[in-house]
Design a protein around this motif. Structure first.
Motif, mmCIF file in Angstrom:
data_model
loop_
_atom_site.group_PDB
_atom_site.id
_atom_site.type_symbol
_atom_site.label_atom_id
_atom_site.label_comp_id
_atom_site.label_asym_id
_atom_site.label_seq_id
_atom_site.Cartn_x
_atom_site.Cartn_y
_atom_site.Cartn_z
ATOM 1 N N GLY A 25 0.796 -1.220 0.000
ATOM 2 C CA GLY A 25 0.000 0.000 0.000
ATOM 3 C C GLY A 25 0.824 1.262 0.000
ATOM 4 O O GLY A 25 0.284 2.356 -0.102
ATOM 5 N N GLY A 26 2.158 1.132 0.128
ATOM 6 C CA GLY A 26 3.007 2.316 0.146
ATOM 7 C C GLY A 26 4.389 1.998 -0.374
ATOM 8 O O GLY A 26 4.823 0.845 -0.372
ATOM 9 N N ASP A 27 5.077 3.050 -0.836
ATOM 10 C CA ASP A 27 6.462 2.876 -1.259
ATOM 11 C C ASP A 27 7.266 4.133 -0.978
ATOM 12 O O ASP A 27 6.719 5.216 -0.800
ATOM 13 C CB ASP A 27 6.559 2.473 -2.734
ATOM 14 C CG ASP A 27 6.087 3.531 -3.706
ATOM 15 O OD1 ASP A 27 6.769 4.566 -3.844
ATOM 16 O OD2 ASP A 27 5.042 3.318 -4.348
ATOM 17 N N LEU A 28 8.574 3.942 -0.905
ATOM 18 C CA LEU A 28 9.536 5.021 -0.737
ATOM 19 C C LEU A 28 10.590 4.849 -1.822
ATOM 20 O O LEU A 28 11.196 3.790 -1.928
ATOM 21 C CB LEU A 28 10.187 4.963 0.651
ATOM 22 C CG LEU A 28 11.176 6.070 1.019
ATOM 23 C CD1 LEU A 28 11.223 6.222 2.542
ATOM 24 C CD2 LEU A 28 12.569 5.851 0.497
ATOM 25 N N ASP A 29 10.763 5.875 -2.639
ATOM 26 C CA ASP A 29 11.813 5.890 -3.659
ATOM 27 C C ASP A 29 12.905 6.846 -3.189
ATOM 28 O O ASP A 29 12.633 8.016 -2.934
ATOM 29 C CB ASP A 29 11.286 6.408 -5.001
ATOM 30 C CG ASP A 29 10.333 5.455 -5.677
ATOM 31 O OD1 ASP A 29 10.220 4.304 -5.238
ATOM 32 O OD2 ASP A 29 9.686 5.878 -6.652
ATOM 33 N N ASP A 45 1.346 6.741 -1.450
ATOM 34 C CA ASP A 45 0.270 5.886 -0.962
ATOM 35 C C ASP A 45 -0.371 5.255 -2.194
ATOM 36 O O ASP A 45 -0.816 5.957 -3.096
ATOM 37 C CB ASP A 45 -0.751 6.724 -0.193
ATOM 38 C CG ASP A 45 -1.831 5.901 0.468
ATOM 39 O OD1 ASP A 45 -2.158 4.814 -0.028
ATOM 40 O OD2 ASP A 45 -2.364 6.359 1.493
ATOM 41 N N ASN A 46 -0.407 3.922 -2.231
ATOM 42 C CA ASN A 46 -0.862 3.214 -3.425
ATOM 43 C C ASN A 46 -2.260 2.609 -3.319
ATOM 44 O O ASN A 46 -2.730 2.005 -4.285
ATOM 45 C CB ASN A 46 0.133 2.093 -3.761
ATOM 46 C CG ASN A 46 1.520 2.637 -3.995
ATOM 47 O OD1 ASN A 46 1.688 3.687 -4.594
ATOM 48 N ND2 ASN A 46 2.523 1.938 -3.496
ATOM 49 N N GLN A 47 -2.912 2.727 -2.164
ATOM 50 C CA GLN A 47 -4.231 2.103 -1.993
ATOM 51 C C GLN A 47 -5.143 2.969 -1.134
ATOM 52 O O GLN A 47 -4.687 3.680 -0.237
ATOM 53 C CB GLN A 47 -4.096 0.744 -1.305
ATOM 54 C CG GLN A 47 -3.346 -0.277 -2.097
ATOM 55 C CD GLN A 47 -3.157 -1.563 -1.317
ATOM 56 O OE1 GLN A 47 -3.350 -1.619 -0.105
ATOM 57 N NE2 GLN A 47 -2.752 -2.610 -2.005
ATOM 58 N N ALA A 48 -6.436 2.840 -1.369
ATOM 59 C CA ALA A 48 -7.451 3.461 -0.520
ATOM 60 C C ALA A 48 -7.806 2.444 0.557
ATOM 61 O O ALA A 48 -8.771 1.702 0.441
ATOM 62 C CB ALA A 48 -8.675 3.837 -1.345
ATOM 63 N N GLY A 62 -3.001 7.222 -4.322
ATOM 64 C CA GLY A 62 -2.470 7.962 -5.454
ATOM 65 C C GLY A 62 -1.679 9.193 -5.073
ATOM 66 O O GLY A 62 -1.086 9.843 -5.932
ATOM 67 N N ASP A 63 -1.626 9.530 -3.787
ATOM 68 C CA ASP A 63 -0.914 10.710 -3.311
ATOM 69 C C ASP A 63 0.575 10.401 -3.169
ATOM 70 O O ASP A 63 0.954 9.345 -2.664
ATOM 71 C CB ASP A 63 -1.491 11.131 -1.951
ATOM 72 C CG ASP A 63 -0.828 12.369 -1.376
ATOM 73 O OD1 ASP A 63 -0.476 13.269 -2.146
ATOM 74 O OD2 ASP A 63 -0.682 12.422 -0.138
ATOM 75 N N CYS A 64 1.425 11.313 -3.607
ATOM 76 C CA CYS A 64 2.877 11.218 -3.403
ATOM 77 C C CYS A 64 3.368 12.520 -2.790
ATOM 78 O O CYS A 64 2.906 13.598 -3.168
ATOM 79 C CB CYS A 64 3.601 10.990 -4.724
ATOM 80 S SG CYS A 64 3.286 9.381 -5.471
ATOM 81 N N CYS A 87 6.401 2.678 5.960
ATOM 82 C CA CYS A 87 5.378 1.955 6.715
ATOM 83 C C CYS A 87 4.002 2.417 6.249
ATOM 84 O O CYS A 87 3.860 3.467 5.638
ATOM 85 C CB CYS A 87 5.462 2.280 8.214
ATOM 86 S SG CYS A 87 7.017 1.920 9.011
ATOM 87 N N LEU A 88 2.998 1.635 6.586
ATOM 88 C CA LEU A 88 1.622 2.114 6.535
ATOM 89 C C LEU A 88 1.296 2.600 7.939
ATOM 90 O O LEU A 88 1.746 2.021 8.925
ATOM 91 C CB LEU A 88 0.670 1.002 6.109
ATOM 92 C CG LEU A 88 0.862 0.496 4.688
ATOM 93 C CD1 LEU A 88 -0.158 -0.592 4.373
ATOM 94 C CD2 LEU A 88 0.770 1.623 3.677
#
Length: 131
Positions: free
Chosen positions: A44-48, A64-67, A91-93, A113-114
């Protein structure tokens, strides 16, 4: 149009593919570039983290990749400090400021983390890199 985040991800994937194949984890490492996903079964989340790949300034973004009721929380820690970014909806970055930079070679710990108010941090993934 290809976003900056996607362009760096695509460029990093080519050089990071070997590291991913050898390590078997969900982060790629290419010099000082990392892509970390949260450890839930459908991240549900990522860090680049782009470190030296972005020129004279360190760049990173949390998405944030999921609702799913959780925000994505990314933290970069180094000797003497830390900074945290939140992406709060699907969809928020959230990007690091353009002026953000650490001395070359500074060791950093990356953590994604979530997070929500009721449960705190969950499904965390941590890696180390350098600026």
């Amino acid at each position: 149009m290809l976003s900056l985040r996607k362009a760096f991800t695509v460029a990093g994937l080519a050089t990071g593919a070997m590291a991913l194949a050898l390590t078997g984890n969900s982060a790629y490492a290419a010099g000082s570039a990392y892509l970390l996903y949260t450890t839930d079964d459908n991240p549900g989340g990522d860090l680049d983290w782009w470190g030296a790949y972005s020129g004279t300034q360190d760049k990173w973004v949390v998405c944030d990749n999921q609702a799913d009721g959780y925000a994505a929380k990314g933290t970069v820690t180094w000797s003497g400090g830390s900074t945290t970014l939140y992406a709060k909806s699907n969809g928020d970055c959230t990007y690091s400021p353009d002026s953000w930079n650490l001395a070359e070679g500074t060791k950093v710990t990356l953590k994604v983390c979530l997070n929500n108010a009721a449960e705190g941090d969950r499904y965390c993934h941590t890696a180390t890199s350098s600026a």
